[in-house]
Write a protein that holds these residues in place. Structure first.
Motif, PDB file in Angstrom:
ATOM      1  N   ALA A  14      30.875  -4.338  43.639  1.00 55.63           N
ATOM      2  CA  ALA A  14      30.549  -3.089  42.941  1.00 55.63           C
ATOM      3  C   ALA A  14      30.391  -1.948  43.947  1.00 55.63           C
ATOM      4  N   ASN A  15      29.758  -2.231  45.077  1.00 54.60           N
ATOM      5  CA  ASN A  15      29.609  -1.215  46.121  1.00 54.60           C
ATOM      6  C   ASN A  15      30.959  -0.835  46.730  1.00 54.60           C
ATOM      7  N   ILE A  16      31.806  -1.825  46.935  1.00 60.65           N
ATOM      8  CA  ILE A  16      33.152  -1.564  47.448  1.00 60.65           C
ATOM      9  C   ILE A  16      33.907  -0.651  46.490  1.00 60.65           C
ATOM     10  N   ALA A  17      33.830  -0.967  45.207  1.00 58.58           N
ATOM     11  CA  ALA A  17      34.545  -0.169  44.202  1.00 58.58           C
ATOM     12  C   ALA A  17      34.045   1.271  44.188  1.00 58.58           C
ATOM     13  N   ALA A  18      32.726   1.450  44.282  1.00 57.76           N
ATOM     14  CA  ALA A  18      32.173   2.800  44.267  1.00 57.76           C
ATOM     15  C   ALA A  18      32.611   3.585  45.498  1.00 57.76           C
ATOM     16  N   ALA A  19      32.568   2.946  46.667  1.00 59.70           N
ATOM     17  CA  ALA A  19      32.981   3.631  47.893  1.00 59.70           C
ATOM     18  C   ALA A  19      34.472   3.966  47.865  1.00 59.70           C
ATOM     19  N   ALA A  20      35.277   3.058  47.357  1.00 58.93           N
ATOM     20  CA  ALA A  20      36.719   3.303  47.280  1.00 58.93           C
ATOM     21  C   ALA A  20      37.012   4.473  46.347  1.00 58.93           C
ATOM     22  N   ARG A  21      36.402   4.472  45.187  1.00 59.47           N
ATOM     23  CA  ARG A  21      36.656   5.565  44.232  1.00 59.47           C
ATOM     24  C   ARG A  21      36.180   6.896  44.798  1.00 59.47           C
ATOM     25  N   GLU A  22      35.066   6.875  45.520  1.00 55.74           N
ATOM     26  CA  GLU A  22      34.568   8.099  46.150  1.00 55.74           C
ATOM     27  C   GLU A  22      35.598   8.674  47.125  1.00 55.74           C
ATOM     28  N   ALA A  23      36.340   7.774  47.767  1.00 56.59           N
ATOM     29  CA  ALA A  23      37.362   8.197  48.724  1.00 56.59           C
ATOM     30  C   ALA A  23      38.722   8.401  48.068  1.00 56.59           C
ATOM     31  N   GLY A  24      38.782   8.285  46.738  1.00 55.07           N
ATOM     32  CA  GLY A  24      40.043   8.454  46.032  1.00 55.07           C
ATOM     33  C   GLY A  24      40.997   7.299  46.219  1.00 55.07           C
ATOM     34  N   ARG A  25      40.423   6.100  46.409  1.00 52.08           N
ATOM     35  CA  ARG A  25      41.244   4.920  46.662  1.00 52.08           C
ATOM     36  C   ARG A  25      41.083   3.905  45.540  1.00 52.08           C
ATOM     37  N   ASP A  26      42.027   2.975  45.481  1.00 42.72           N
ATOM     38  CA  ASP A  26      41.980   1.891  44.520  1.00 42.72           C
ATOM     39  C   ASP A  26      41.147   0.749  45.106  1.00 42.72           C
ATOM     40  N   PRO A  27      40.065   0.321  44.456  1.00 37.83           N
ATOM     41  CA  PRO A  27      39.261  -0.794  44.985  1.00 37.83           C
ATOM     42  C   PRO A  27      40.074  -2.058  45.224  1.00 37.83           C
ATOM     43  N   ASP A  70      30.816   2.808  54.363  1.00 36.96           N
ATOM     44  CA  ASP A  70      31.329   3.895  55.200  1.00 36.96           C
ATOM     45  C   ASP A  70      32.699   3.538  55.771  1.00 36.96           C
ATOM     46  N   ALA A  71      32.896   2.260  56.121  1.00 39.15           N
ATOM     47  CA  ALA A  71      34.201   1.841  56.638  1.00 39.15           C
ATOM     48  C   ALA A  71      35.291   2.068  55.596  1.00 39.15           C
ATOM     49  N   ILE A  72      34.980   1.779  54.347  1.00 33.58           N
ATOM     50  CA  ILE A  72      35.951   1.988  53.269  1.00 33.58           C
ATOM     51  C   ILE A  72      36.223   3.477  53.097  1.00 33.58           C
ATOM     52  N   ARG A  73      35.188   4.284  53.174  1.00 33.20           N
ATOM     53  CA  ARG A  73      35.384   5.736  53.072  1.00 33.20           C
ATOM     54  C   ARG A  73      36.291   6.248  54.194  1.00 33.20           C
ATOM     55  N   ALA A  74      36.263   5.544  55.340  1.00 32.96           N
ATOM     56  CA  ALA A  74      37.080   5.950  56.489  1.00 32.96           C
ATOM     57  C   ALA A  74      38.462   5.322  56.480  1.00 32.96           C
ATOM     58  N   GLY A  75      38.753   4.466  55.502  1.00 30.71           N
ATOM     59  CA  GLY A  75      40.108   3.934  55.385  1.00 30.71           C
ATOM     60  C   GLY A  75      40.267   2.440  55.548  1.00 30.71           C
ATOM     61  N   ALA A  76      39.182   1.693  55.738  1.00 29.65           N
ATOM     62  CA  ALA A  76      39.291   0.239  55.895  1.00 29.65           C
ATOM     63  C   ALA A  76      39.971  -0.381  54.677  1.00 29.65           C
ATOM     64  N   THR A  77      40.826  -1.374  54.943  1.00 30.48           N
ATOM     65  CA  THR A  77      41.424  -2.143  53.851  1.00 30.48           C
ATOM     66  C   THR A  77      40.855  -3.559  53.802  1.00 30.48           C
ATOM     67  N   MET A  78      39.996  -3.884  54.782  1.00 27.84           N
ATOM     68  CA  MET A  78      39.363  -5.196  54.835  1.00 27.84           C
ATOM     69  C   MET A  78      37.964  -5.025  55.409  1.00 27.84           C
ATOM     70  N   VAL A  79      36.981  -5.692  54.786  1.00 28.67           N
ATOM     71  CA  VAL A  79      35.613  -5.663  55.294  1.00 28.67           C
ATOM     72  C   VAL A  79      35.127  -7.096  55.481  1.00 28.67           C
ATOM     73  N   ARG A  80      34.262  -7.299  56.486  1.00 29.34           N
ATOM     74  CA  ARG A  80      33.760  -8.621  56.833  1.00 29.34           C
ATOM     75  C   ARG A  80      32.262  -8.645  56.565  1.00 29.34           C
ATOM     76  N   VAL A  81      31.860  -9.277  55.489  1.00 34.20           N
ATOM     77  CA  VAL A  81      30.471  -9.181  55.023  1.00 34.20           C
ATOM     78  C   VAL A  81      29.826 -10.559  55.060  1.00 34.20           C
TER      79      VAL A  81
END
Length: 230
Positions: A12-25, A208-219
């Motif tokens: 859910a957090n990933i989706a929100a950050a992606a949409r904030e950046a105008g990206r597809d989750p 923040d990484a997603i907002r900056a363009g990350a396509t993969m996150v390691r959680v």
């Protein structure tokens, strides 16, 4: 909360950050960093739909492979990889995220050639130029990518980075943006815009990484809970 509930919250957090950046989750791959979590925890994450699992330690990964802990999900190696342990990783993982030197690249190529396979890799960027951390310096990334592209048994799929642990949020975001610019430059000049992965962000900074363009996150911690290092 359960691992499944944690994964749902992170998504859910990933989706929100992606949409904030105008990206597809759907562009974001979620890797569960399963260091110090047992095979049962890995299986629980897979059952909850994790995109991939990532291990930092070769010995731990090998033990859990024997337990079939990763069956049903891609496995990535995301930690520091010593050259003398490459033979335990090549061909056993879908992606090595932490290739940070030409010497390591050569050893992966050698082992992959001997096994007649092509190993997918990411080049690690030491964006903070930390002496104690592996990775290509920012100005070395393009040459490293050219060297990798010239080899026949490795396939570059993108970049990975870990900013300095003591960076504040503003510094962290700047580091992410710098690596994203390196990724775009490398992708355009060498790979015909066919690269897949910009792996940035962990439990404390993946949004923040997603907002900056990350396509993969390691959680890790945000999915599996705090690790017990005692």
């Amino acid at each position: 909360m359960s691992i499944a509930e944690n994964i749902a919250r992170v998504r859910a957090n990933i989706a929100a950050a992606a949409r904030e950046a105008g990206r597809d989750p759907a562009e974001i791959t979620l890797v569960g960093a399963s260091k110090m979590n047992d095979a049962a925890a890995c299986r629980e994450a897979i059952a909850a739909g994790i995109d991939a699992l990532g291990e930092n330690r070769v010995q731990e990964m090998t033990a859990k492979l024997a337990e079939h802990a990763y069956d049903g999900a891609p496995l990535h190696f995301i930690g520091h990889l010593q050259r003398n342990k490459v033979n335990k990783v090549v061909g056993h993982v879908d992606l090595i995220q932490s290739v940070g030197s030409l010497e390591l690249l050569d050893e992966i190529e050698r082992v992959a050639a001997a096994r007649d396979l092509v190993q997918d890799i990411l080049l690690e960027v030491n964006i903070g130029r930390e002496e104690a951390k592996s990775g290509f310096a920012p100005e070395e990334v393009l040459a490293g990518a050219e060297a990798a592209a010239a080899r026949t048994h490795v396939r570059v799929q993108g970049l990975m980075t870990i900013p300095p642990a003591d960076a504040d949020r503003e510094e962290n975001l700047r580091y992410f943006q710098e690596v994203q610019a390196l990724y775009v430059d490398m992708n355009t000049k060498l790979f015909h815009n066919e690269l897949k992965y910009l792996s940035m962000g962990m439990s404390g900074d993946y949004e923040d990484a997603i907002r900056a363009g990350a396509t993969m996150v390691r959680v890790g911690t945000a999915i599996f809970g705090a690790r017990n290092y005692t």
